[in-house]
Scaffold this motif. Structure first.
Motif, mmCIF file in Angstrom:
data_model
loop_
_atom_site.group_PDB
_atom_site.id
_atom_site.type_symbol
_atom_site.label_atom_id
_atom_site.label_comp_id
_atom_site.label_asym_id
_atom_site.label_seq_id
_atom_site.Cartn_x
_atom_site.Cartn_y
_atom_site.Cartn_z
ATOM 1 N N LYS A 176 -5.224 5.186 -0.710
ATOM 2 C CA LYS A 176 -4.246 4.103 -0.627
ATOM 3 C C LYS A 176 -4.206 3.358 -1.951
ATOM 4 C CE LYS A 176 -5.265 3.918 4.239
ATOM 5 N NZ LYS A 176 -5.780 3.167 5.367
ATOM 6 N N GLU B 87 0.326 4.956 0.639
ATOM 7 C CA GLU B 87 -0.779 5.672 1.276
ATOM 8 C C GLU B 87 -0.498 7.171 1.291
ATOM 9 O OE1 GLU B 87 -1.452 1.817 4.172
ATOM 10 O OE2 GLU B 87 -1.172 3.771 5.109
ATOM 11 N N PHE C 43 0.849 -1.186 0.000
ATOM 12 C CA PHE C 43 0.000 0.000 0.000
ATOM 13 C C PHE C 43 0.888 1.241 0.000
ATOM 14 C CE2 PHE C 43 -2.640 -3.339 1.381
ATOM 15 C CZ PHE C 43 -3.971 -2.955 1.315
#
Length: 167
Positions: free
Chosen positions: A76, A65, A63
């Protein structure tokens, strides 16, 4: 402060708070902080696979983010272990705060998913938001949350909308 170069990437913890309690805490790497937008990278921190039906988060997923100090959401970007883009999971949150090695974000229940190809854009957890009591407890925050979800949906359905936000 900027942490764009590899030698300045540093570890931190993302702390997701919900209804006044820590919901999850996980390790991440701070990639950049321009004073407004904070970017971190973290592996999938859940235990095992989480299958939502429209996407699966699983060990090996990464991820990237994006959090803002002046916006009521986080975005994300989700990639599988091989680097293929799965899509974007967007959380409606209060603006993020970074203090030392902790990035604290308050989850306001509303979420949005956009698949990598843009064919699936869906609003999530509106029932949880309605049941949270935020509208009665903090009408200003509830209004900001709904506005943020509408903005995310507009970006997600626009050509290159989310991508341009993250560039």
């Amino acid at each position: 402060m900027s942490a764009n170069s590899a030698d300045r990437v540093r570890p931190l913890e993302v702390v997701l708070v919900k209804a006044g309690r820590t919901k999850i805490r996980y390790g991440a790497e701070l990639l950049s902080d321009d004073g407004t937008r904070i970017t971190v990278r973290a592996p999938w921190s859940g235990a095992g696979v989480r299958d939502f039906g429209f996407v699966r988060f699983e060990p090996g997923d990464v991820f990237t983010e994006y959090y803002w100090r002046d916006r009521w959401y986080a975005v994300k970007e989700v990639r599988d272990a091989g680097g293929a883009l799965k899509g974007w999971y967007c959380d409606v949150t209060r603006p993020a705060t970074l203090s030392g090695a902790e990035l604290v974000v308050e989850d306001l229940d509303l979420d949005l998913w956009r698949s990598a190809d843009g064919s699936d854009v869906r609003r999530l957890d509106e029932d949880e938001f309605a049941q949270s009591g935020l509208a009665a407890r903090d009408p200003r925050a509830a209004a900001a949350a709904v506005t943020a979800l509408d903005e995310l949906e507009a970006l997600a359905t626009a050509d290159k909308g989310l991508e341009s936000l993250l560039a």
